[in-house]
Design a protein around this motif. Structure first.
Motif, short mmCIF file in Angstrom:
data_model
loop_
_atom_site.label_atom_id
_atom_site.label_comp_id
_atom_site.label_asym_id
_atom_site.label_seq_id
_atom_site.Cartn_x
_atom_site.Cartn_y
_atom_site.Cartn_z
N LYS B 196 51.30 8.69 -4.25
CA LYS B 196 51.77 7.61 -3.40
C LYS B 196 52.39 6.48 -4.20
CE LYS B 196 47.95 7.74 -0.61
NZ LYS B 196 47.12 7.40 0.57
N VAL B 197 51.76 6.12 -5.31
CA VAL B 197 52.30 5.02 -6.11
C VAL B 197 53.67 5.39 -6.65
CG1 VAL B 197 52.00 3.76 -8.27
CG2 VAL B 197 50.07 4.05 -6.71
N LEU B 198 53.80 6.61 -7.18
CA LEU B 198 55.06 6.99 -7.80
C LEU B 198 56.16 7.23 -6.76
CD1 LEU B 198 53.70 9.32 -10.61
CD2 LEU B 198 54.45 6.94 -10.78
N ASN B 199 55.77 7.54 -5.53
CA ASN B 199 56.78 7.74 -4.48
C ASN B 199 57.23 6.43 -3.84
OD1 ASN B 199 56.94 10.47 -4.78
ND2 ASN B 199 55.62 10.97 -3.04
N ALA B 200 56.46 5.37 -4.03
CA ALA B 200 56.86 4.09 -3.44
C ALA B 200 57.93 3.46 -4.32
CB ALA B 200 55.65 3.16 -3.33
N PRO B 201 59.16 3.35 -3.80
CA PRO B 201 60.26 2.86 -4.64
C PRO B 201 60.01 1.44 -5.11
CG PRO B 201 60.95 3.06 -2.34
CD PRO B 201 59.58 3.64 -2.42
N GLY B 202 60.14 1.24 -6.41
CA GLY B 202 60.05 -0.12 -6.96
C GLY B 202 58.64 -0.63 -7.17
N PHE B 203 57.64 0.18 -6.92
CA PHE B 203 56.27 -0.30 -7.12
C PHE B 203 55.98 -0.42 -8.62
CE2 PHE B 203 51.54 0.45 -5.81
CZ PHE B 203 51.25 -0.83 -6.21
N VAL B 204 56.13 0.69 -9.33
CA VAL B 204 55.94 0.65 -10.78
C VAL B 204 57.11 1.37 -11.45
CG1 VAL B 204 53.43 0.65 -10.60
CG2 VAL B 204 54.65 2.81 -10.81
N GLN B 205 57.35 1.02 -12.71
CA GLN B 205 58.36 1.75 -13.47
C GLN B 205 57.74 2.18 -14.80
OE1 GLN B 205 60.56 -2.51 -14.23
NE2 GLN B 205 61.72 -0.64 -14.62
N ALA B 206 58.02 3.40 -15.18
CA ALA B 206 57.46 3.93 -16.41
C ALA B 206 58.01 3.16 -17.61
CB ALA B 206 57.80 5.41 -16.56
N VAL B 207 57.16 2.92 -18.59
CA VAL B 207 57.60 2.29 -19.83
C VAL B 207 58.19 3.39 -20.70
CG1 VAL B 207 56.83 1.16 -21.91
CG2 VAL B 207 55.97 0.39 -19.70
N GLU B 208 59.42 3.17 -21.15
CA GLU B 208 60.19 4.23 -21.79
C GLU B 208 59.52 4.84 -23.01
OE1 GLU B 208 62.43 6.19 -21.18
OE2 GLU B 208 62.70 5.31 -19.19
N GLY B 209 59.58 4.11 -24.11
CA GLY B 209 59.00 4.65 -25.34
C GLY B 209 57.63 5.20 -25.01
N PRO B 210 57.40 6.47 -25.29
CA PRO B 210 56.16 7.11 -24.83
C PRO B 210 54.92 6.59 -25.55
CG PRO B 210 57.46 8.59 -26.20
CD PRO B 210 58.26 7.34 -26.07
N PRO B 211 54.77 5.27 -25.63
CA PRO B 211 53.50 4.78 -26.18
C PRO B 211 52.41 5.06 -25.17
CG PRO B 211 54.72 2.97 -25.23
CD PRO B 211 55.59 4.18 -25.10
N TYR B 224 52.92 1.81 -17.52
CA TYR B 224 53.87 1.38 -16.49
C TYR B 224 53.93 -0.14 -16.48
CZ TYR B 224 53.57 6.16 -14.79
OH TYR B 224 53.62 7.52 -14.70
N ARG B 225 55.05 -0.62 -15.94
CA ARG B 225 55.21 -2.05 -15.66
C ARG B 225 55.35 -2.22 -14.15
NH1 ARG B 225 56.56 -5.31 -19.64
NH2 ARG B 225 57.24 -4.44 -21.65
N ALA B 226 55.14 -3.45 -13.69
CA ALA B 226 55.40 -3.73 -12.27
C ALA B 226 56.88 -3.53 -12.00
CB ALA B 226 54.99 -5.16 -11.92
#
Lengths: 254, 254
Positions: B196-211, B224-226
């Motif tokens: 549900k979180v990942l399907n909600a557009p704009g809720f969270v965005q993955a942080v690129e560099g795979p830290p 993730y970031r907001a």
DNA sequence: CAAATAGTGTCTGTCAGACATTATTGG
DNA sequence: CCAATAATGTCTGACAGACACTATTTG
């Protein structure tokens, strides 16, 4: 109020404010959302229309003040006003929102079934219903309050049984649907609306004796009363607008 | 304020009120919801704990006052406090809510990530975090305000992206889920929560560099970031409690 | 009969909860 | 290996929107 105040402080050492209530009183007339406005008789904003409201009395809560003002401005009986649902919206505190003095205003929304024009008399002499779309620029920050109120009401229809407050004691599902369509500004599918309303426990209850009523020509409709629920499970969600992907409406204090 | 006032009226003819803000500042620590309280140093309620807050200055809005008091009582920097999400809850106006004088209080809720104890200094000397379940009877009507605030926050998590305000700038989905579980007091299914979180557009965005980061042992989690959304579509609904069929929670001013 | 409104039934795609399974780390 | 947490995939039932159809009234 929890900040340590000086020992033996004097209340007058703190800035005094005037406190008012402002009321956004809504009804649905002829498929349009209407709001009750009063014309101002003196400066500032003389001749402009404004939300009804007034100052709190020294030993009166804001909600009591809202009911008192509502009775004064609409001519509704104390019993009607006493039973009415009043929704506290929010409080407006911008320092310059009243040019005369520092005024903090607690805003309320109220929902009424379609009523005749407020009877003239006392403060109500200058009150009338306005189509929310046609209400010109209002006095003070009342345009903002009105917009906030509209948003909040629209949001509350989704998850509360508030819509019945716009209807008379006995109403048809068509009238209830009209409330949703008017407040939201959309058209809803009738069969699906019926299904959701009737499946929501406690939202409406059928009126026993099969009396029916018509709204012109067409098949007479069954009558319902408001049920005993106040919250709506499951919610009756607004159809997703064709517009923005994710916006942030006001309202929703659920 | 729209009630016709006497011509040439004198502001002092209207009852003066003191206006305060009260703050319900929440955080999640160790899977428990905590609230920031201050111990009162003088009567009334000397020695009791209370929500932080204080009087409005003469030319200050309630939200400005809330930020100022928050900075004073927590020692947070002005930049942090300035960017913080403050949610106006409602206004409390019962005539006898303060035994000393007539005080109207505008209540706000604020959400913070887990922070160290408020640094002692100034007003913050007596401030500390309390588990909301263990917070004893508070001063004034603050128990009621706190309960209203908890309800509202819980409701807002359903249809807004507010939960990220409880998390640091970068967080894992497990931490976000912990926020929901703590505020709602329920356990959620992890796979379904993720979906549900990942399907909600704009809720969270993955942080690129795979830290990645770990919360002890176990597989490190993606960060993730907001996102840029503030409203949640579709909403993340609370699981239906095993309890009442239809009740009427506060909250939800959506 | 035509128009208008009320009410019923059905189909289909989507999404919810439930849960099995794999992946990756520390001890 | 075991425990613990993260991540992915799948199944199934419920429900949403869309829409066809029937019923009852007025003109």
């Amino acid at each position: 109020m929890s900040t340590p105040a000086p020992e033996g402080y004097d209340p007058h050492a703190y800035a005094p404010f005037a406190v008012t209530v402002d009321l956004a009183v809504f009804t649905v007339r002829e498929a349009r959302l209407h709001v009750l406005l009063v014309e101002r008789g003196q400066e500032p904003f003389r001749g402009r229309w404004a939300l009804p409201g007034g100052f709190l009395l020294p030993r009166e809560s804001a909600e009591d003040a809202a009911r008192r003002e509502l009775a004064e401005e609409t001519g509704l009986g104390q019993d009607t006003v006493g039973a009415l649902h009043l929704e506290q919206l929010r409080t407006y505190t911008a320092p310059d929102r009243d040019p005369r003095m520092r005024v903090v205003s607690v805003a309320y929304a109220a929902l009424l079934p379609d009523l005749p024009e407020p009877r003239g008399g006392g403060d109500a002499a200058s009150a009338r219903w306005w189509d929310t779309g046609a209400a010109g620029p209002l006095a003070f920050d009342h345009d903002r309050i009105l917009a906030d109120a509209h948003d909040r009401i629209g949001a509350k229809l989704e998850y509360s049984c508030l819509a019945t407050a716009f209807c008379p004691a006995e109403f048809t599902l068509g009238e209830l649907q009209q409330v949703y369509e008017t407040v939201w500004g959309v058209e809803l599918d009738r069969p699906n609306f019926r299904r959701k309303v009737l499946n929501a426990p406690g939202f409406v209850q059928a009126v026993e004796g099969p009396p029916r009523r018509t709204g012109g020509r067409g098949k007479p409709a069954a009558l319902y009363r408001a049920g005993d629920a106040t919250a709506l499970h499951p919610p009756l969600l607004r159809p997703p607008g064709p517009d923005a992907p994710h916006s942030a409406p006001e309202g929703r204090e659920r």
